[in-house]
Structure formats: C-alpha cells, structure tokens
Write a protein that holds these residues in place. Structure first.
Motif, PDB file in Angstrom:
ATOM      1  N   ARG A 169       0.840  -1.210   0.000  1.00 25.99           N
ATOM      2  CA  ARG A 169       0.000   0.000   0.000  1.00 25.99           C
ATOM      3  C   ARG A 169       0.868   1.251   0.000  1.00 25.99           C
ATOM      4  O   ARG A 169       0.597   2.203  -0.737  1.00 25.99           O
ATOM      5  N   LEU A 170       1.900   1.268   0.824  1.00 29.46           N
ATOM      6  CA  LEU A 170       2.808   2.407   0.857  1.00 29.46           C
ATOM      7  C   LEU A 170       3.501   2.579  -0.493  1.00 29.46           C
ATOM      8  O   LEU A 170       3.686   3.700  -0.967  1.00 29.46           O
ATOM      9  N   LEU A 171       3.845   1.480  -1.138  1.00 28.02           N
ATOM     10  CA  LEU A 171       4.462   1.535  -2.458  1.00 28.02           C
ATOM     11  C   LEU A 171       3.533   2.226  -3.450  1.00 28.02           C
ATOM     12  O   LEU A 171       3.969   3.079  -4.238  1.00 28.02           O
ATOM     13  N   LYS A 172       2.245   1.897  -3.417  1.00 30.17           N
ATOM     14  CA  LYS A 172       1.281   2.542  -4.302  1.00 30.17           C
ATOM     15  C   LYS A 172       1.202   4.043  -4.037  1.00 30.17           C
ATOM     16  O   LYS A 172       1.157   4.845  -4.968  1.00 30.17           O
ATOM     17  N   VAL A 173       1.182   4.427  -2.774  1.00 30.54           N
ATOM     18  CA  VAL A 173       1.107   5.849  -2.415  1.00 30.54           C
ATOM     19  C   VAL A 173       2.362   6.594  -2.876  1.00 30.54           C
ATOM     20  O   VAL A 173       2.288   7.666  -3.477  1.00 30.54           O
ATOM     21  N   VAL A 174       3.523   6.015  -2.606  1.00 27.03           N
ATOM     22  CA  VAL A 174       4.786   6.640  -3.019  1.00 27.03           C
ATOM     23  C   VAL A 174       4.840   6.763  -4.540  1.00 27.03           C
ATOM     24  O   VAL A 174       5.194   7.816  -5.082  1.00 27.03           O
ATOM     25  N   PHE A 175       4.478   5.711  -5.251  1.00 22.73           N
ATOM     26  CA  PHE A 175       4.521   5.729  -6.712  1.00 22.73           C
ATOM     27  C   PHE A 175       3.530   6.742  -7.277  1.00 22.73           C
ATOM     28  O   PHE A 175       3.860   7.524  -8.171  1.00 22.73           O
ATOM     29  N   GLY A 176       2.312   6.752  -6.759  1.00 24.35           N
ATOM     30  CA  GLY A 176       1.304   7.714  -7.217  1.00 24.35           C
ATOM     31  C   GLY A 176       1.732   9.148  -6.955  1.00 24.35           C
ATOM     32  O   GLY A 176       1.559  10.031  -7.802  1.00 24.35           O
ATOM     33  N   THR A 177       2.320   9.395  -5.794  1.00 28.19           N
ATOM     34  CA  THR A 177       2.813  10.733  -5.458  1.00 28.19           C
ATOM     35  C   THR A 177       3.928  11.146  -6.419  1.00 28.19           C
ATOM     36  O   THR A 177       3.974  12.296  -6.882  1.00 28.19           O
ATOM     37  N   PHE A 178       4.808  10.214  -6.735  1.00 28.74           N
ATOM     38  CA  PHE A 178       5.875  10.485  -7.699  1.00 28.74           C
ATOM     39  C   PHE A 178       5.291  10.887  -9.047  1.00 28.74           C
ATOM     40  O   PHE A 178       5.723  11.881  -9.655  1.00 28.74           O
ATOM     41  N   LEU A 179       4.318  10.124  -9.546  1.00 32.50           N
ATOM     42  CA  LEU A 179       3.733  10.425 -10.850  1.00 32.50           C
ATOM     43  C   LEU A 179       3.043  11.790 -10.862  1.00 32.50           C
ATOM     44  O   LEU A 179       3.199  12.565 -11.812  1.00 32.50           O
ATOM     45  N   VAL A 180       2.303  12.101  -9.804  1.00 35.22           N
ATOM     46  CA  VAL A 180       1.632  13.404  -9.720  1.00 35.22           C
ATOM     47  C   VAL A 180       2.672  14.522  -9.651  1.00 35.22           C
ATOM     48  O   VAL A 180       2.536  15.564 -10.310  1.00 35.22           O
ATOM     49  N   GLY A 181       3.737  14.316  -8.875  1.00 38.70           N
ATOM     50  CA  GLY A 181       4.785  15.323  -8.769  1.00 38.70           C
ATOM     51  C   GLY A 181       5.485  15.582 -10.098  1.00 38.70           C
ATOM     52  O   GLY A 181       5.715  16.734 -10.475  1.00 38.70           O
ATOM     53  N   VAL A 182       5.781  14.515 -10.826  1.00 38.08           N
ATOM     54  CA  VAL A 182       6.429  14.664 -12.137  1.00 38.08           C
ATOM     55  C   VAL A 182       5.486  15.402 -13.097  1.00 38.08           C
ATOM     56  O   VAL A 182       5.906  16.320 -13.820  1.00 38.08           O
ATOM     57  N   ALA A 183       4.209  15.025 -13.085  1.00 35.49           N
ATOM     58  CA  ALA A 183       3.246  15.689 -13.965  1.00 35.49           C
ATOM     59  C   ALA A 183       3.137  17.178 -13.635  1.00 35.49           C
ATOM     60  O   ALA A 183       3.098  18.028 -14.538  1.00 35.49           O
ATOM     61  N   ALA A 184       3.122  17.505 -12.344  1.00 35.38           N
ATOM     62  CA  ALA A 184       3.026  18.916 -11.938  1.00 35.38           C
ATOM     63  C   ALA A 184       4.265  19.691 -12.386  1.00 35.38           C
ATOM     64  O   ALA A 184       4.152  20.810 -12.929  1.00 35.38           O
ATOM     65  N   LEU A 185       5.437  19.126 -12.185  1.00 33.39           N
ATOM     66  CA  LEU A 185       6.677  19.806 -12.599  1.00 33.39           C
ATOM     67  C   LEU A 185       6.722  20.018 -14.117  1.00 33.39           C
ATOM     68  O   LEU A 185       7.105  21.090 -14.585  1.00 33.39           O
ATOM     69  N   LEU A 186       6.344  18.994 -14.865  1.00 26.94           N
ATOM     70  CA  LEU A 186       6.340  19.132 -16.314  1.00 26.94           C
ATOM     71  C   LEU A 186       5.307  20.158 -16.761  1.00 26.94           C
ATOM     72  O   LEU A 186       5.550  20.921 -17.696  1.00 26.94           O
ATOM     73  N   GLY A 187       4.168  20.167 -16.106  1.00 29.85           N
ATOM     74  CA  GLY A 187       3.131  21.143 -16.451  1.00 29.85           C
ATOM     75  C   GLY A 187       3.557  22.577 -16.165  1.00 29.85           C
ATOM     76  O   GLY A 187       3.197  23.497 -16.901  1.00 29.85           O
ATOM     77  N   LEU A 188       4.343  22.772 -15.124  1.00 36.31           N
ATOM     78  CA  LEU A 188       4.800  24.119 -14.782  1.00 36.31           C
ATOM     79  C   LEU A 188       5.904  24.619 -15.722  1.00 36.31           C
ATOM     80  O   LEU A 188       6.082  25.821 -15.884  1.00 36.31           O
ATOM     81  N   ARG A 189       6.594  23.709 -16.340  1.00 38.01           N
ATOM     82  CA  ARG A 189       7.663  24.105 -17.266  1.00 38.01           C
ATOM     83  C   ARG A 189       7.091  24.308 -18.628  1.00 38.01           C
ATOM     84  O   ARG A 189       7.576  24.734 -19.548  1.00 38.01           O
TER      85      ARG A 189
END
Length: 125
Positions: A105-125
């Motif tokens: 479960r923690l792996l899913k949360v960490v992975f999902g957070t990573f994907l959202v973070g990458v998407a946010a960073l790419l969207g801001l650039r």
C-alpha cells in the motif's frame, strides 16, 4: 504438452504494454516506471510490487534498442550516459532492496505521489 506450450506463449496484453512502453521510452525517454507499471497494475492485474519488478526486467532490452537506434544516428552522448549509468546502478540496487521490503500500500502511495509530482513539474515548465 499443450499446457507447456501455452505457458511459453507471450501474453498479448504484455506485448501491448511493452510496445507502448518501448514506444514512449524511445520517443520521450520514459516507459518502464511511468507507462508500464500503471498498465501492468490497472490493465493486466499485476500486484504493484510485481509490476515494478517486471518493469525493471524490461529496462535492459529497451535501453539496448534505444542505444542502437540513437547510436546509428550518432546521437548517443557516451560520457554523460556512463555517468548516469554509474549512479543508476548504485541507485537501482538500493531501490530494488527497498522494493522487496516496502508495504504494498505504501508503495502505491509513493509511486502515485511520484507520478503526480512529475506531472506537476512538467506542467509548470
């Protein structure tokens, strides 16, 4: 005999996931973690940890195909790639060790957070 042959046959779902991951890896430099893991979990029904492990196993052939294609075009930057590879080998050993021990479960949360973070960073650039 037939069941043995069936177990050796490649799953069309996995071939499709590999095709998509390889295509995006060659085009965008992503594929394993960002494309294959979610597809393996959501579409093919693999457990999160298994999807990560399968994706890690696909990295070498994806990399070889990309290196061959970019190399023929003279586009591989070898010294930066060697530096990245050296750090990646150490990081992958540590990360795979964590993967084997972390709660699913923690792996899913960490992975999902990573994907959202990458998407946010790419969207801001």
């Amino acid at each position: 005999m037939l069941s043995r042959l069936q177990s050796l046959a490649l799953d069309p779902q996995l071939l499709a996931i590999g095709l998509g991951g390889g295509l995006l890896s060659g085009l965008l430099g992503v594929g394993g973690g960002i494309v294959m893991v979610p597809a393996l979990v959501l579409w093919a029904g693999y457990a999160q940890r298994d999807a990560h492990a399968i994706s890690l196993g696909a990295i070498i052939p994806i990399s070889i195909a990309g290196i061959a294609t970019y190399g023929m075009a003279g586009e591989v930057r070898y010294w930066p790639a060697i530096g990245l590879a050296a750090g990646s080998i150490v990081g992958a050993r540590i990360g795979a060790g964590w993967l084997a021990r972390i709660d699913e479960r923690l792996l899913k949360v960490v992975f999902g957070t990573f994907l959202v973070g990458v998407a946010a960073l790419l969207g801001l650039r």
